[in-house]
Design a protein around this motif. Sequence first.
Motif, PDB file in Angstrom:
ATOM      1  N   VAL A 248      16.482  18.094  65.432  1.00 49.15           N
ATOM      2  CA  VAL A 248      17.761  17.962  66.136  1.00 49.15           C
ATOM      3  C   VAL A 248      17.631  17.035  67.339  1.00 49.15           C
ATOM      4  N   GLY A 249      16.521  17.158  68.044  1.00 51.93           N
ATOM      5  CA  GLY A 249      16.337  16.361  69.258  1.00 51.93           C
ATOM      6  C   GLY A 249      16.384  14.871  69.023  1.00 51.93           C
ATOM      7  N   ARG A 250      15.947  14.417  67.847  1.00 55.44           N
ATOM      8  CA  ARG A 250      15.994  12.982  67.549  1.00 55.44           C
ATOM      9  C   ARG A 250      17.417  12.466  67.417  1.00 55.44           C
ATOM     10  N   LEU A 251      18.377  13.376  67.223  1.00 55.81           N
ATOM     11  CA  LEU A 251      19.755  12.972  67.002  1.00 55.81           C
ATOM     12  C   LEU A 251      20.635  13.102  68.235  1.00 55.81           C
ATOM     13  N   LEU A 252      20.105  13.694  69.301  1.00 55.17           N
ATOM     14  CA  LEU A 252      20.887  13.926  70.514  1.00 55.17           C
ATOM     15  C   LEU A 252      20.658  12.820  71.525  1.00 55.17           C
ATOM     16  N   ARG A 253      21.655  12.613  72.375  1.00 50.36           N
ATOM     17  CA  ARG A 253      21.548  11.610  73.428  1.00 50.36           C
ATOM     18  C   ARG A 253      22.093  12.194  74.729  1.00 50.36           C
ATOM     19  N   LEU A 254      21.362  11.938  75.827  1.00 51.00           N
ATOM     20  CA  LEU A 254      21.887  12.324  77.138  1.00 51.00           C
ATOM     21  C   LEU A 254      23.224  11.645  77.373  1.00 51.00           C
ATOM     22  N   LYS A 255      24.134  12.339  78.016  1.00 49.55           N
ATOM     23  CA  LYS A 255      25.443  11.774  78.286  1.00 49.55           C
ATOM     24  C   LYS A 255      25.369  10.818  79.453  1.00 49.55           C
ATOM     25  N   ALA A 256      25.697   9.543  79.181  1.00 45.78           N
ATOM     26  CA  ALA A 256      25.746   8.544  80.246  1.00 45.78           C
ATOM     27  C   ALA A 256      27.133   8.570  80.871  1.00 45.78           C
ATOM     28  N   GLY A 257      27.191   8.706  82.188  1.00 49.02           N
ATOM     29  CA  GLY A 257      28.491   8.752  82.855  1.00 49.02           C
ATOM     30  C   GLY A 257      29.065  10.148  82.882  1.00 49.02           C
ATOM     31  N   GLY A 258      30.389  10.227  82.949  1.00 46.68           N
ATOM     32  CA  GLY A 258      31.046  11.510  83.106  1.00 46.68           C
ATOM     33  C   GLY A 258      30.934  12.396  81.885  1.00 46.68           C
TER      34      GLY A 258
END
Length: 327
Positions: A248-258
Motif C-alpha cells: 500500500v505504501g508504494r501507492l500513497l503520496r504525501l499531500k502537497a499543499g492544503g
Amino acid sequence: MEWRLPDLMLAKAVEDLPTGPVAYEAKWDGLRAIVSRNPVGTVEIRSRQGTLLNPGFPEIAAPARDLPPVILDGEIVIWHDGRLAFERLLRRLNRRPASVEAEVRSSPAHFVAFDLLRADGPDGDVARLPYRDRRARLEAVFAEQELQPPWTLCPMTLDRDEALSWMREWAPAGIEGVVAKRLTGVYQSGVRGWDKARVRHTSEALVGAVTGRVQAPSTLLLARQDEAGRLHFVGRTTVLSRQTAADVGRLLRLKAGGHPWRGRRFSAGWGSTETLDVQLVEPSMVVEVSVDISLDNSGRWRHPVRLERARPDLDGSDVQPFRPPAD
C-alpha cells in the motif's frame, strides 16, 4: 496508423443479477486494463486511469505483438497457490525491472478478455456494435488466432442460474461476482451501463491519512466525500501486515499543499483521550475494506475495519458518497 484508446465502460453495483435479454460474465479479481496492438505494431497496455502497464506486465506485452490489430478490454489476473491473487498484481506497479522479472518467474500474469472494441479493416469500429456481435467477433479472434495463455476468454452464459452457480462455486478461486450486460447494448465509454453483483460484503473508501510512515503505514484513516466534495473521516483500519503495508505504501503520496484535514486531531480509540500521530496523504487512493453496517451518529463505522486490498484500478467515483445516518 495510431489508434485513440477509448475510456472504459463501467459497471454499477446491484444487489441482485438482473433478468431479461442479458449476458452474464464472470468478474475476476483482477486489474482492469485495455490491450491495444495497432496497425503499425505498437503495443500498449493501459489501466483504467490511462497508466501505461507494459513495464509491469512484460509477459503480456511481448506476445501482444503477435496479435492482429485489435483493442481488447479485460482484466489482468495472477493465479497463485490455487486462487487469484490481487496483491501480487500490486507488486508489479512502480517496481524496478529486476523486481518485476522476479515476480514474472514466480507468478506469471494472464489477460482475461471480455470485450473487443476495435479490429483492423473498414468495419473495425467494433464498439458501436451490440454486445452479442462484439462477443461473436471476440470469440472469432480467439479461434482464428488459436490464442493460448497469457490470453484467456472470459466465461459467459445467457443462463442466470448458471451465473448464480458461478458466484457460489467459484468464489474460493477468486471470483468477485458476475457482470450483466444487455445483449443489444453498445459499448459506451465512461458510462456505468453494466450491472455487477458481488459475492462478498465489502465496501470502498479513500485513504485520507495514515499512522506510521507513508511508505509502510501501520493503519489507514479512511474517508468518503459528501455531495459537496467535503472529506469525512469514516474509520480506521486494523494494523496492517508488513507485506500489506509495503504494497500500500508504494501507492500513497504525501499531500502537497492544503489538505481538508490539516490541523485536525484524531482519537486513538473510542473514549480515549490519546491522539494519533498521523501523516496526511493525497486523498485519491481507493481501498476495499471488510466492514459491518454499524455506524455511529456521525456516520463512522463503529467496529474495526479490515483492509482487503488497495484498488489502484478504481477512483473516487467508485466510492459511495458520505451520508450520515438519518435521525
